[in-house]
Scaffold this motif. Structure first.
Motif, mmCIF file in Angstrom:
data_model
loop_
_atom_site.group_PDB
_atom_site.id
_atom_site.type_symbol
_atom_site.label_atom_id
_atom_site.label_comp_id
_atom_site.label_asym_id
_atom_site.label_seq_id
_atom_site.Cartn_x
_atom_site.Cartn_y
_atom_site.Cartn_z
ATOM 1 N N ALA A 283 4.024 35.757 -20.994
ATOM 2 C CA ALA A 283 3.541 37.031 -21.550
ATOM 3 C C ALA A 283 3.339 38.047 -20.424
ATOM 4 N N GLU A 284 2.800 37.576 -19.315
ATOM 5 C CA GLU A 284 2.542 38.479 -18.180
ATOM 6 C C GLU A 284 3.837 39.108 -17.665
ATOM 7 N N LYS A 285 4.921 38.360 -17.766
ATOM 8 C CA LYS A 285 6.227 38.873 -17.305
ATOM 9 C C LYS A 285 6.975 39.590 -18.433
ATOM 10 N N GLY A 286 6.352 39.654 -19.606
ATOM 11 C CA GLY A 286 7.006 40.311 -20.743
ATOM 12 C C GLY A 286 8.179 39.518 -21.277
ATOM 13 N N ILE A 287 8.156 38.190 -21.084
ATOM 14 C CA ILE A 287 9.259 37.355 -21.584
ATOM 15 C C ILE A 287 8.861 36.782 -22.939
ATOM 16 N N ASP A 288 9.705 37.032 -23.938
ATOM 17 C CA ASP A 288 9.399 36.585 -25.288
ATOM 18 C C ASP A 288 10.072 35.230 -25.523
ATOM 19 N N LYS A 289 9.343 34.168 -25.260
ATOM 20 C CA LYS A 289 9.914 32.825 -25.401
ATOM 21 C C LYS A 289 8.823 31.872 -25.875
ATOM 22 N N GLU A 290 9.224 30.933 -26.725
ATOM 23 C CA GLU A 290 8.227 29.998 -27.251
ATOM 24 C C GLU A 290 8.187 28.710 -26.441
ATOM 25 N N VAL A 291 7.003 28.061 -26.472
ATOM 26 C CA VAL A 291 6.792 26.807 -25.749
ATOM 27 C C VAL A 291 6.202 25.801 -26.735
ATOM 28 N N ALA A 292 6.700 24.562 -26.727
ATOM 29 C CA ALA A 292 6.150 23.551 -27.643
ATOM 30 C C ALA A 292 6.011 22.213 -26.939
ATOM 31 N N THR A 293 4.919 21.526 -27.247
ATOM 32 C CA THR A 293 4.702 20.179 -26.707
ATOM 33 C C THR A 293 5.018 19.153 -27.789
ATOM 34 N N ILE A 294 5.773 18.146 -27.420
ATOM 35 C CA ILE A 294 6.168 17.106 -28.383
ATOM 36 C C ILE A 294 5.501 15.790 -28.006
ATOM 37 N N VAL A 295 4.716 15.235 -28.923
ATOM 38 C CA VAL A 295 4.209 13.879 -28.706
ATOM 39 C C VAL A 295 5.440 12.966 -28.783
ATOM 40 N N THR A 296 5.708 12.264 -27.687
ATOM 41 C CA THR A 296 6.985 11.551 -27.573
ATOM 42 C C THR A 296 6.772 10.044 -27.480
ATOM 43 N N GLN A 297 7.503 9.322 -28.305
ATOM 44 C CA GLN A 297 7.470 7.850 -28.248
ATOM 45 C C GLN A 297 8.679 7.373 -27.441
ATOM 46 N N VAL A 298 8.408 6.566 -26.450
ATOM 47 C CA VAL A 298 9.491 6.061 -25.604
ATOM 48 C C VAL A 298 9.615 4.557 -25.837
ATOM 49 N N ILE A 299 10.842 4.151 -26.151
ATOM 50 C CA ILE A 299 11.069 2.755 -26.542
ATOM 51 C C ILE A 299 11.212 1.867 -25.310
ATOM 52 N N VAL A 300 10.531 0.740 -25.346
ATOM 53 C CA VAL A 300 10.628 -0.241 -24.262
ATOM 54 C C VAL A 300 10.949 -1.608 -24.880
ATOM 55 N N ASP A 301 11.332 -2.549 -24.026
ATOM 56 C CA ASP A 301 11.691 -3.886 -24.489
ATOM 57 C C ASP A 301 10.441 -4.771 -24.432
ATOM 58 N N GLN A 302 10.102 -5.373 -25.575
ATOM 59 C CA GLN A 302 8.858 -6.176 -25.558
ATOM 60 C C GLN A 302 8.966 -7.404 -24.660
ATOM 61 N N ASN A 303 10.192 -7.752 -24.270
ATOM 62 C CA ASN A 303 10.352 -8.890 -23.343
ATOM 63 C C ASN A 303 10.435 -8.444 -21.891
ATOM 64 N N ASP A 304 10.191 -7.172 -21.634
ATOM 65 C CA ASP A 304 10.233 -6.676 -20.253
ATOM 66 C C ASP A 304 9.218 -7.462 -19.401
ATOM 67 N N ASP A 305 9.680 -7.923 -18.229
ATOM 68 C CA ASP A 305 8.796 -8.707 -17.338
ATOM 69 C C ASP A 305 7.523 -7.946 -16.962
ATOM 70 N N ALA A 306 7.604 -6.611 -17.044
ATOM 71 C CA ALA A 306 6.464 -5.781 -16.633
ATOM 72 C C ALA A 306 5.186 -6.147 -17.387
ATOM 73 N N PHE A 307 5.333 -6.671 -18.623
ATOM 74 C CA PHE A 307 4.125 -6.968 -19.396
ATOM 75 C C PHE A 307 3.305 -8.102 -18.787
ATOM 76 N N SER A 308 3.969 -8.963 -17.999
ATOM 77 C CA SER A 308 3.175 -10.020 -17.347
ATOM 78 C C SER A 308 2.995 -9.731 -15.854
ATOM 79 N N ASN A 309 3.421 -8.544 -15.431
ATOM 80 C CA ASN A 309 3.333 -8.202 -14.005
ATOM 81 C C ASN A 309 2.966 -6.727 -13.857
#
Ligand SMILES: Nc1ncnc2c1ncn2[C@@H]1O[C@H](COP(=O)(O)OP(=O)(O)O)[C@@H](O)[C@H]1O
Ligand SMILES: NC(=O)OP(=O)(O)O
Length: 315
Positions: free
Chosen positions: A100-126
């Motif tokens: 707005a300060e620069k007089g630019i007419d553009k919209e901004v939106a935030t998206i709650v995002t779900q990111v898919i992971v593998d339930q067998n990923d080793d990270a769950f035990s490490n």
């Protein structure tokens, strides 16, 4: 004017330095927004992502401090979603005002995002992903003794931090929505804190307790929306070999194969620079003409006109 589709991942110092108050984080994001608007002025299409390590860790501590039967602590996937909302709001508000300060007419939106992971990923035990504030060794060990489900580790010589599982992202549920927003000239903020981790079971998605690395999630998004450029903003202008040693050497344009050789030499610290380099390599390899840049917020002015920072290219 050439319009590039850019995924830009904001590192810790774009949001939080020492002061974890809402006001201080909002102020940091106001400064970040000033830099980001320069891309918009140039005609670029921005897809913004951000980390949440300090914020989600603080939220877990706040919940633990107030927990009661009537006020139960919420699971980690929900806490990640909460940080997507809070940081997304701060960023969205800061960008709205800077535009707005620069007089630019553009919209901004935030998206709650779900990111898919593998339930067998080793990270769950490490668990490896540091979240929240730094503790002394003594305090960290006392926390571990009091809560057997918690793990703390020493974080790159800076103190002890709680670590949680950090599986690799395999997909992003809302990427088409994000892409549609970009096509409609909306600036989006998404995959915050690496995205809410979800696993797919019998055709349904459900949340799991983890914090995805935002560099990997941003890479996956850049790949899925076919971005021209992935920019990973952090606290250093460039990536170095022999970092912090008398013979340290700044990397400017560097190929994927050179970086792979440096990884074998252990040039990049795990949990800080290594995921950024791995994400950059994955994006450059997966995209047709895409490039990746690792640099600092302060270096953005140079980056707008020429390629500044460490530029990762095919080869
Ligand atoms: N080889 C390297 N070159 C540059 N920085 C490095 C290197 N290895 C480790 N680092 C450290 O990585 C940090 C960036 O990682 P981190 O602070 O985790 O990122 P973020 O900005 O996403 O929060 C830099 O501030 C620097 O201290
Ligand atoms: N989720 C995540 O990677 O956050 P940080 O970048 O703040 O560690």
């Amino acid at each position: 004017m050439m319009s590039r589709k850019i995924v830009i991942a904001l590192g810790g110092n774009a949001i939080l330095s020492k002061d974890a108050s809402a006001e201080a984080q909002q102020q940091a994001l106001r400064e970040t927004a000033e830099y980001l608007v320069k891309f918009v002025e140039k005609g670029d299409k921005l897809i913004i992502s951000h980390g949440n390590g300090p914020q989600v860790g603080n939220l877990l501590l706040q919940q633990a401090a107030a927990v009661s039967e009537k006020n139960p602590a919420l699971p980690l996937d929900t806490c990640v979603a909460m940080t997507q909302g809070s940081i997304g709001y701060w960023m969205q508000n800061a960008l709205d005002n800077a535009l707005a300060e620069k007089g630019i007419d553009k919209e901004v939106a935030t998206i709650v995002t779900q990111v898919i992971v593998d339930q067998n990923d080793d990270a769950f035990s490490n668990p490896t992903k540091p979240v929240g504030p730094f503790f002394t060794e003594e305090a960290a060990k006392a926390e571990m003794a009091a809560h057997e489900e918690m793990t703390f580790v020493e974080d790159a010589g800076r103190g002890w931090r709680r670590v949680v599982p950090s599986p690799r992202p395999t997909g992003i549920k809302e990427y088409k929505i994000i892409d549609r927003l970009t096509e409609n000239d909306v600036i989006s903020i998404s995959v915050g804190g690496g995205g809410v981790p979800v696993v797919e079971e019998n055709g349904k998605l459900h949340g799991v307790e983890a914090v995805i690395d935002k560099d990997f999630a941003s890479e996956k998004l850049a790949e899925l929306v076919n971005a021209d450029l992935l920019i990973i903003l952090t606290s250093v202008d460039n990536v170095y070999v022999n970092f912090n040693k008398p013979n340290q050497e700044k990397l400017e344009e560097v190929t994927v194969s050179q970086l792979k050789a440096y990884i074998k030499e252990d040039q990049f610290a795990k949990g800080s620079m290594l995921p950024k380099i791995e994400a950059a390599i994955e994006f450059v390899e997966a995209s047709q003409n895409g490039r990746a840049i690792v640099t600092s917020l302060e270096n953005i002015s140079q980056l707008l006109d020429n390629d500044a920072g460490t530029v990762i290219v095919k080869g």
